[in-house]
Design an enzyme around this catalytic site. Structure first.
Site, PDB file in Angstrom:
ATOM      1  N   VAL B  77       0.823  -1.220  -0.338  1.00 58.02           N
ATOM      2  CA  VAL B  77      -0.332  -0.056  -0.215  1.00 58.02           C
ATOM      3  C   VAL B  77       0.996   0.919   0.168  1.00 58.02           C
ATOM      4  CG1 VAL B  77      -2.182   0.969   1.097  1.00 58.02           C
ATOM      5  CG2 VAL B  77      -1.711  -1.363   1.085  1.00 58.02           C
ATOM      6  N   CYS B  78       0.410   2.072  -0.733  1.00 56.03           N
ATOM      7  CA  CYS B  78       1.277   3.760  -1.113  1.00 56.03           C
ATOM      8  C   CYS B  78       1.118   3.868   0.421  1.00 56.03           C
ATOM      9  CB  CYS B  78       0.891   4.486  -2.598  1.00 56.03           C
ATOM     10  SG  CYS B  78       1.852   5.705  -2.152  1.00 56.03           S
ATOM     11  N   VAL B  79       2.737   4.946   0.411  1.00 54.99           N
ATOM     12  CA  VAL B  79       2.107   4.617   2.425  1.00 54.99           C
ATOM     13  C   VAL B  79       1.341   6.381   2.073  1.00 54.99           C
ATOM     14  CG1 VAL B  79       4.705   6.501   2.119  1.00 54.99           C
ATOM     15  CG2 VAL B  79       3.167   5.943   3.971  1.00 54.99           C
TER      16      VAL B  79
END
Lengths: 135, 119
Positions: B77-79
């Site tokens: 998941v992209c931070v």
């Protein structure tokens, strides 16, 4: 986590491989978050020494229009960032001729210098890529 | 073939996440590898452990977790996108991890094909 490389330590298996990445921007700059978050990907990608090109077509051409004023919609005007791309060695910016013309725009209306391509030429450009990320 | 997958839309509202899952499952069944699934934009909402869909509907989040557990698929998941939308380690579902956009670029470099599912 490394800030500049987005959580990836540069390793043997990544460094040395150069692929052709194309970022296709199809949406207006405001109204949805796609344009802004696409730009965030492009800026991170610059750290990976890949062959990067950006395309703007359909309403995506509005992302590059000069004189954006966003104060009244309370959203940050991120268009100046497109001017900074050159500093990241991202210099291949392509705009679809038909999309620009359909919206009554000319290259003089844009915030950065671009290469105009017809829809057919755009198709050839896409065909020659390894990775096409569409936003 | 080794696939990278990018999911750009949240669960239920948009079919992109369903299609990405079905693609990943079909690819694995055919003997292909899934190098990584990267969740971006509202796609990060696929990773919240707080969803409770009706019993008679598919559970999209649990389905991703199960796929990861059974096939060692890396769900990232992209931070930046996650923090914007309230997805944090505290509410992250099983099998997902939070990391940077570099993971997407790396997947593009290492996989044979990177397939984008979105609007």
């Amino acid at each position: 986590m490394s800030e500049t490389t987005g959580g990836v330590e540069m390793q043997e298996d990544v460094s040395g491989v150069v692929k052709k990445f194309l970022y296709v921007n199809r949406k207006a700059p405001y109204g949805t978050i796609y344009a802004l978050e696409s730009l965030e990907v492009v800026l991170i990608a610059a750290a990976f020494d890949q062959d990067v090109s950006l395309v703007f077509l359909d309403d995506g051409v509005y992302q590059l229009v000069k004189g954006q004023h966003t104060k009244t919609i309370d959203v940050k005007n991120f268009s100046p960032t497109y001017r900074a791309l050159e500093g990241y060695d991202i210099e291949k910016l392509y705009v679809e001729k038909e999309s620009l013309a359909a919206r009554g725009l000319t290259p003089e209306d844009l915030i950065v210098p671009v290469t105009l391509l017809s829809a057919a030429e755009m198709s050839d450009l896409m065909d020659g890529q390894d990775i096409v990320l569409s936003f | 073939m080794k696939f990278g997958i990018m999911v750009n839309e949240g669960p239920y509202t948009h079919e992109a996440s369903d299609t990405a899952y079905l693609f990943a499952k079909a690819a694995l069944e055919k003997g292909h590898q899934i190098h990584r699934v990267f969740f971006y934009h509202d796609g990060v909402n696929n990773a919240t452990r707080l969803t409770e869909p009706p019993q008679d509907d598919r559970n999209i989040v649990a389905r991703w977790s199960k796929l990861a557990a059974e096939n060692q698929v890396d769900l990232v998941v992209c931070v930046a996108a996650a923090l914007r939308r309230g997805i944090r380690d505290e509410n992250l579902a099983e099998g997902f991890r939070i990391s940077g956009l570099g993971q997407l670029i790396e997947s593009g470099i290492q996989a044979d094909r990177l397939v984008v599912f979105g609007d």
